[in-house]
Design a protein around this motif. Structure first.
Motif, mmCIF file in Angstrom:
data_model
loop_
_atom_site.group_PDB
_atom_site.id
_atom_site.type_symbol
_atom_site.label_atom_id
_atom_site.label_comp_id
_atom_site.label_asym_id
_atom_site.label_seq_id
_atom_site.Cartn_x
_atom_site.Cartn_y
_atom_site.Cartn_z
ATOM 1 N N LYS A 129 0.787 -1.262 -0.118
ATOM 2 C CA LYS A 129 -0.069 -0.009 -0.003
ATOM 3 C C LYS A 129 0.904 1.315 0.090
ATOM 4 O O LYS A 129 0.211 2.437 -0.116
ATOM 5 C CB LYS A 129 -0.991 0.003 1.156
ATOM 6 C CG LYS A 129 -1.772 -1.280 1.363
ATOM 7 C CD LYS A 129 -2.906 -1.015 0.362
ATOM 8 C CE LYS A 129 -4.256 -2.215 0.564
ATOM 9 N NZ LYS A 129 -3.690 -3.636 0.537
ATOM 10 N N PHE A 155 -2.462 -5.851 9.427
ATOM 11 C CA PHE A 155 -2.158 -4.777 8.694
ATOM 12 C C PHE A 155 -1.116 -5.171 7.643
ATOM 13 O O PHE A 155 -1.150 -4.936 6.516
ATOM 14 C CB PHE A 155 -1.896 -3.758 9.337
ATOM 15 C CG PHE A 155 -3.017 -2.949 10.214
ATOM 16 C CD1 PHE A 155 -4.261 -2.870 9.781
ATOM 17 C CD2 PHE A 155 -2.584 -2.447 11.524
ATOM 18 C CE1 PHE A 155 -5.015 -2.089 10.441
ATOM 19 C CE2 PHE A 155 -3.401 -1.781 12.154
ATOM 20 C CZ PHE A 155 -4.775 -1.530 11.768
ATOM 21 N N GLU A 190 -1.945 -7.294 4.914
ATOM 22 C CA GLU A 190 -2.986 -6.362 4.005
ATOM 23 C C GLU A 190 -2.101 -5.553 3.063
ATOM 24 O O GLU A 190 -2.454 -4.670 2.219
ATOM 25 C CB GLU A 190 -4.088 -5.634 4.531
ATOM 26 C CG GLU A 190 -5.110 -6.562 5.248
ATOM 27 C CD GLU A 190 -6.026 -7.054 4.188
ATOM 28 O OE1 GLU A 190 -6.098 -6.598 3.165
ATOM 29 O OE2 GLU A 190 -6.690 -8.257 4.326
ATOM 30 N N SER A 193 -11.574 -4.294 10.104
ATOM 31 C CA SER A 193 -11.995 -4.263 8.901
ATOM 32 C C SER A 193 -12.256 -2.805 8.376
ATOM 33 O O SER A 193 -12.041 -2.407 7.456
ATOM 34 C CB SER A 193 -13.327 -4.892 8.578
ATOM 35 O OG SER A 193 -13.681 -4.750 7.302
ATOM 36 N N GLN A 208 -10.789 -0.067 9.541
ATOM 37 C CA GLN A 208 -9.495 0.600 9.636
ATOM 38 C C GLN A 208 -9.030 0.319 8.268
ATOM 39 O O GLN A 208 -8.096 1.243 7.627
ATOM 40 C CB GLN A 208 -8.658 0.167 10.850
ATOM 41 C CG GLN A 208 -9.027 0.659 12.024
ATOM 42 C CD GLN A 208 -8.553 -0.350 13.206
ATOM 43 O OE1 GLN A 208 -7.523 -0.685 13.354
ATOM 44 N NE2 GLN A 208 -9.499 -0.750 14.190
ATOM 45 N N ILE A 209 -8.809 -0.788 7.783
ATOM 46 C CA ILE A 209 -8.042 -1.307 6.721
ATOM 47 C C ILE A 209 -8.650 -0.470 5.468
ATOM 48 O O ILE A 209 -8.015 -0.039 4.469
ATOM 49 C CB ILE A 209 -8.300 -2.827 6.410
ATOM 50 C CG1 ILE A 209 -7.266 -3.606 7.341
ATOM 51 C CG2 ILE A 209 -7.833 -3.355 5.038
ATOM 52 C CD1 ILE A 209 -7.473 -5.081 7.380
ATOM 53 N N SER A 211 -6.794 2.483 3.524
ATOM 54 C CA SER A 211 -6.678 1.916 1.989
ATOM 55 C C SER A 211 -6.941 3.090 0.890
ATOM 56 O O SER A 211 -6.796 2.889 -0.122
ATOM 57 C CB SER A 211 -7.475 0.612 1.397
ATOM 58 O OG SER A 211 -6.817 -0.279 2.414
#
Length: 284
Positions: free
Chosen positions: A26, A51, A54, A276, A278-279, A283
């Protein structure tokens, strides 16, 4: 996971760098700011692992005087905020992170810190703050009568005088400062696993430092997107404090509610729901 170290006011701070999944990279570094008396091994790894899987790079660290970091074990908000600022400088100068955006993640007292730091450092692109407060005195004395508040002030004045005049500091166990029902249950649950972290003694004037800490006046100056999470049954940091923060922010913002107490954000379905969110937020 890689162990890291950097300096803050000349003190060596220790942390952990969780490298993000390269396939989902990311190009964002999440710096995690834990709460009152916390250490990097307590609660934060479960977040950092999700995190990093992800695609986010993650840094956790111990404030000065806590865990593996150098310094006197005490809680002075201004000092811990400087530690967060030092972590940002470190991240911005680490070769594999220097191109990343900086995202601040804060829980409990660390949530207030993260919000404050976003006004002090233009490197911060987003903030997540959960179960925190805006005004320490308002949060911690709302249940007290005027007589009890005056008695507390007198006690604190006396302890401060002893520190200044006699160089004597009354240090108390963590349970003395975190004496509410939800906190005591939490300390009991994790007590055996984190004996070293929980057996610390802090200056009793720590309570005075927290009471003096307020971000009321800076909320309107926050310009980065802010995601907030409130525990509606929280008796440590009151839901009204989270609502105060939300209502006084002028930036892109969102407030999530969970039906639980202060420490219920860290477990079960609440944890899944919040991480979820937060991601998704990070993003964007």
């Amino acid at each position: 996971m890689t162990r890291i170290e950097f300096y803050s006011d000349g003190l060596l701070l220790k942390g952990i760098f969780y490298k993000g999944n390269e396939e989902l990279k990311k190009y964002k570094t999440i710096i995690m700011c834990h709460g009152f008396g916390g250490v990097k091994e307590l609660l934060l790894p479960k977040y950092a692992e999700v995190f990093s899987a992800e695609g986010f790079d993650v840094i956790t660290f111990d404030y000065r005087g806590f865990g593996d970091s150098e310094g006197e074990c005490r809680i002075v908000p201004e000092e811990q905020i400087r530690d967060i600022l030092s972590a940002i400088v470190f991240a911005n100068n680490l070769e594999e992170l220097k191109e990343n955006e900086i995202v601040l993640w804060g829980t409990s007292l660390g949530g207030s810190y993260a919000l404050k730091v976003s006004t002090l450092c233009d490197k911060v692109s987003k903030v997540y703050a959960q179960i925190t407060f805006s005004n320490g005195f308002r949060n911690n004395t709302s249940h007290l009568t005027e007589e009890e508040i005056n008695k507390l002030k007198k006690t604190m004045d006396g302890l401060l005088a002893n520190e200044v005049i006699k160089n004597k500091s009354l240090r108390v166990n963590l349970k003395k400062l975190l004496s509410d029902k939800q906190s005591l249950e939490f300390l009991e649950k994790y007590g055996l696993e984190f004996q070293g972290a929980f057996n610390i003694k802090l200056p009793f004037t720590t309570a005075n430092n927290i009471n003096k800490f307020s971000i009321d006046e800076i909320l309107k100056n926050i310009t980065v997107p802010v995601l907030l999470a409130q525990a509606d049954l929280d008796i440590v940091n009151l839901p009204s404090e989270m609502e105060y923060i939300y209502n006084n922010l002028n930036c892109d913002k969102k407030l999530i509610h969970i039906d639980g107490g202060h420490y219920d954000v860290y477990e079960g379905e609440n944890f899944k729901k919040l991480i979820s969110e937060q991601i998704q937020w990070f993003s964007k």
